[in-house]
Motif scaffolding. Structure first.
Motif, PDB file in Angstrom:
ATOM      1  N   THR A 149       0.849  -1.192   0.000  1.00 25.07           N
ATOM      2  CA  THR A 149       0.000   0.000   0.000  1.00 25.07           C
ATOM      3  C   THR A 149       0.890   1.250   0.000  1.00 25.07           C
ATOM      4  N   THR A 150       0.300   2.346  -0.462  1.00 29.18           N
ATOM      5  CA  THR A 150       1.077   3.585  -0.481  1.00 29.18           C
ATOM      6  C   THR A 150       1.387   4.049   0.949  1.00 29.18           C
ATOM      7  N   ASP A 151       0.526   3.670   1.911  1.00 36.37           N
ATOM      8  CA  ASP A 151       0.819   4.024   3.303  1.00 36.37           C
ATOM      9  C   ASP A 151       2.003   3.228   3.848  1.00 36.37           C
ATOM     10  N   GLU A 152       2.131   1.966   3.412  1.00 38.08           N
ATOM     11  CA  GLU A 152       3.310   1.178   3.822  1.00 38.08           C
ATOM     12  C   GLU A 152       4.591   1.811   3.258  1.00 38.08           C
ATOM     13  N   ILE A 153       4.515   2.287   2.029  1.00 42.72           N
ATOM     14  CA  ILE A 153       5.670   2.984   1.430  1.00 42.72           C
ATOM     15  C   ILE A 153       6.010   4.220   2.270  1.00 42.72           C
ATOM     16  N   ASN A 154       4.956   4.955   2.671  1.00 43.69           N
ATOM     17  CA  ASN A 154       5.149   6.150   3.493  1.00 43.69           C
ATOM     18  C   ASN A 154       5.871   5.821   4.798  1.00 43.69           C
ATOM     19  N   THR A 155       5.407   4.756   5.472  1.00 40.82           N
ATOM     20  CA  THR A 155       5.990   4.386   6.772  1.00 40.82           C
ATOM     21  C   THR A 155       7.449   3.954   6.625  1.00 40.82           C
ATOM     22  N   LEU A 156       7.729   3.155   5.591  1.00 45.88           N
ATOM     23  CA  LEU A 156       9.113   2.717   5.364  1.00 45.88           C
ATOM     24  C   LEU A 156      10.026   3.929   5.143  1.00 45.88           C
ATOM     25  N   CYS A 157       9.590   4.862   4.315  1.00 44.71           N
ATOM     26  CA  CYS A 157      10.408   6.062   4.042  1.00 44.71           C
ATOM     27  C   CYS A 157      10.545   6.918   5.291  1.00 44.71           C
ATOM     28  N   HIS A 158       9.433   7.110   5.994  1.00 45.79           N
ATOM     29  CA  HIS A 158       9.452   7.927   7.220  1.00 45.79           C
ATOM     30  C   HIS A 158      10.497   7.396   8.199  1.00 45.79           C
ATOM     31  N   ASP A 159      10.439   6.075   8.455  1.00 44.43           N
ATOM     32  CA  ASP A 159      11.346   5.480   9.441  1.00 44.43           C
ATOM     33  C   ASP A 159      12.802   5.599   8.985  1.00 44.43           C
ATOM     34  N   PHE A 160      13.041   5.409   7.686  1.00 41.52           N
ATOM     35  CA  PHE A 160      14.406   5.520   7.141  1.00 41.52           C
ATOM     36  C   PHE A 160      14.943   6.943   7.337  1.00 41.52           C
ATOM     37  N   ILE A 161      14.097   7.923   7.078  1.00 40.91           N
ATOM     38  CA  ILE A 161      14.514   9.333   7.206  1.00 40.91           C
ATOM     39  C   ILE A 161      14.847   9.661   8.668  1.00 40.91           C
ATOM     40  N   GLY A 218       0.081  13.247  -4.311  1.00 40.77           N
ATOM     41  CA  GLY A 218      -0.776  12.147  -3.878  1.00 40.77           C
ATOM     42  C   GLY A 218      -0.510  11.833  -2.410  1.00 40.77           C
ATOM     43  N   ILE A 219      -1.578  11.568  -1.656  1.00 41.27           N
ATOM     44  CA  ILE A 219      -1.468  11.301  -0.216  1.00 41.27           C
ATOM     45  C   ILE A 219      -1.422   9.790   0.004  1.00 41.27           C
ATOM     46  N   PRO A 220      -0.382   9.265   0.668  1.00 41.90           N
ATOM     47  CA  PRO A 220      -0.336   7.831   0.940  1.00 41.90           C
ATOM     48  C   PRO A 220      -1.576   7.376   1.720  1.00 41.90           C
ATOM     49  N   GLY A 221      -2.065   6.175   1.384  1.00 41.22           N
ATOM     50  CA  GLY A 221      -3.274   5.657   2.018  1.00 41.22           C
ATOM     51  C   GLY A 221      -3.383   4.161   1.825  1.00 41.22           C
ATOM     52  N   MET A 222      -4.628   3.665   1.786  1.00 38.78           N
ATOM     53  CA  MET A 222      -4.862   2.218   1.745  1.00 38.78           C
ATOM     54  C   MET A 222      -4.764   1.623   0.341  1.00 38.78           C
ATOM     55  N   TYR A 223      -4.532   2.465  -0.676  1.00 37.38           N
ATOM     56  CA  TYR A 223      -4.447   1.932  -2.047  1.00 37.38           C
ATOM     57  C   TYR A 223      -3.295   0.935  -2.165  1.00 37.38           C
ATOM     58  N   LYS A 224      -3.626  -0.258  -2.719  1.00 43.19           N
ATOM     59  CA  LYS A 224      -2.610  -1.295  -2.955  1.00 43.19           C
ATOM     60  C   LYS A 224      -2.133  -1.213  -4.396  1.00 43.19           C
ATOM     61  N   LEU A 225      -0.832  -1.149  -4.587  1.00 44.04           N
ATOM     62  CA  LEU A 225      -0.304  -1.108  -5.953  1.00 44.04           C
ATOM     63  C   LEU A 225      -0.678  -2.374  -6.694  1.00 44.04           C
ATOM     64  N   LYS A 226      -1.029  -2.203  -7.996  1.00 47.66           N
ATOM     65  CA  LYS A 226      -1.341  -3.372  -8.806  1.00 47.66           C
ATOM     66  C   LYS A 226      -0.437  -3.421 -10.044  1.00 47.66           C
ATOM     67  N   ASP A 227      -0.324  -4.618 -10.601  1.00 48.40           N
ATOM     68  CA  ASP A 227       0.513  -4.827 -11.779  1.00 48.40           C
ATOM     69  C   ASP A 227       0.130  -3.821 -12.873  1.00 48.40           C
ATOM     70  N   GLY A 228       1.126  -3.131 -13.426  1.00 44.07           N
ATOM     71  CA  GLY A 228       0.859  -2.180 -14.502  1.00 44.07           C
ATOM     72  C   GLY A 228       0.718  -0.741 -14.051  1.00 44.07           C
ATOM     73  N   ASP A 229       0.652  -0.493 -12.733  1.00 43.64           N
ATOM     74  CA  ASP A 229       0.592   0.895 -12.245  1.00 43.64           C
ATOM     75  C   ASP A 229       1.939   1.588 -12.458  1.00 43.64           C
ATOM     76  N   ILE A 230       1.893   2.917 -12.494  1.00 42.40           N
ATOM     77  CA  ILE A 230       3.119   3.703 -12.343  1.00 42.40           C
ATOM     78  C   ILE A 230       2.944   4.567 -11.099  1.00 42.40           C
ATOM     79  N   ILE A 231       4.048   4.758 -10.366  1.00 42.20           N
ATOM     80  CA  ILE A 231       3.962   5.542  -9.125  1.00 42.20           C
ATOM     81  C   ILE A 231       5.173   6.456  -8.977  1.00 42.20           C
ATOM     82  N   ASN A 232       4.880   7.736  -8.761  1.00 44.81           N
ATOM     83  CA  ASN A 232       5.942   8.680  -8.422  1.00 44.81           C
ATOM     84  C   ASN A 232       6.042   8.764  -6.906  1.00 44.81           C
ATOM     85  N   ILE A 233       7.259   8.643  -6.415  1.00 46.68           N
ATOM     86  CA  ILE A 233       7.511   8.850  -4.989  1.00 46.68           C
ATOM     87  C   ILE A 233       8.394  10.078  -4.866  1.00 46.68           C
ATOM     88  N   ASP A 234       7.869  11.074  -4.123  1.00 50.07           N
ATOM     89  CA  ASP A 234       8.560  12.358  -3.980  1.00 50.07           C
ATOM     90  C   ASP A 234       9.016  12.508  -2.534  1.00 50.07           C
TER      91      ASP A 234
END
Ligand code: MF3
Ligand code: CO
Ligand code: CO
Length: 251
Positions: free
Chosen positions: A40-52, A82-98
């Motif tokens: 999920t985009t929120d999991e990406i957020n948490t991983l980045c947050h903790d790393f920072i 885009g605000i991280p949330g419960m959306y789960k990435l699916k095959d074929g998506d593109i995602i910018n992480i800023d």
């Protein structure tokens, strides 16, 4: 914290900005292997947050003008913010992480657009074109030239493709603040704007749409999407101007 005039920074600032730029870039390298179907985009957020935080820095987006998360995650037709949330990435998506970090008071701001699994040729080409557009902008920066040269060069390139350049958002001055002068348009506004001088820090961050350039902001007050629902990609670097020309701080 923002600035309404262009600031010419000195030697200490360069050290601080190089460290912040390196850390911001390392967050993107860290998160890349996690960008897979099912996260999920929120999991990406948490991983980045903790790393920072572990690297003694602060995620600049968190609570910035009320933004609720630590990174921006912009999927498919989302142009930016885009605000991280419960959306789960699916095959074929593109995602910018800023990613924007604050390290010892200095800001490093960088983003990339990633493929999730098997993407269409259109998505792949849009991403490659957008990355190239960012480098075309970087290569247009010359001491004694003008900020307007950047968008002029990017538009010359993008006009050879079927895509369009977002106008509502641009690059920005940065330093010991997040957003300030100069505003860096990624489309052709003429060879105008501030003269490029040693000691300047700013970002170059073109957003390129597969369809028309028009954007709108969703009711959450942040998420910018393409009006025609076409895909949008973005790449961003923070750059410095030295006596020798341009230095990419987040490379
Ligand atoms: N990082 C974005 C930029 O490139 C700004 C994000 S502002 C936020 O300028 F509040 F949405 F995080
Ligand atoms: Co930026
Ligand atoms: Co950014």
């Amino acid at each position: 914290m923002n600035s309404s005039e262009i600031i010419i920074f000195g030697e200490d600032a360069f050290h601080g900005m190089r460290d912040a730029g390196k850390l911001a870039r390392s967050v993107l390298d860290f998160i890349e292997p996690y960008i897979k179907e099912g996260i999920t985009t929120d999991e990406i957020n948490t991983l980045c947050h903790d790393f920072i935080i572990k690297n003694n820095a602060i995620p600049a987006p968190l609570n910035y003008n009320g933004f609720p998360k630590s990174v921006c995650t912009s999927v498919n037709d989302v142009v930016c913010h885009g605000i991280p949330g419960m959306y789960k990435l699916k095959d074929g998506d593109i995602i910018n992480i800023d990613i924007t970090v604050i390290l010892n008071g200095w800001y490093g701001d960088t983003s990339r657009t990633f493929l999730v699994g098997n993407c269409t040729p259109l998505a792949r080409n849009l991403i490659e074109t957008t990355k190239r557009a960012m480098y075309v902008g970087i290569d247009a920066v010359k001491i004694g030239g003008h900020i307007g040269d950047i968008g002029k060069a990017i538009q010359k390139y993008i006009s050879t493709t079927p895509y369009s350049i977002v106008r509502d958002y641009g690059g920005h001055g940065i330093g010991n603040f997040f957003h300030g002068e100069p505003f860096v348009a990624h489309y052709d506004i003429g060879t105008i704007g501030a003269e490029i001088k040693p000691g300047m820090f700013f970002t170059i961050e073109p957003m390129i749409n597969a369809g028309k350039y028009k954007c709108k902001v969703l009711k959450d007050g942040w998420t910018a999407v393409t009006v025609d629902k076409s895909l949008s990609a973005q790449f961003e670097h923070t750059v410095a101007i030295t006596e020798n020309g341009i230095e990419v701080l987040t490379a």
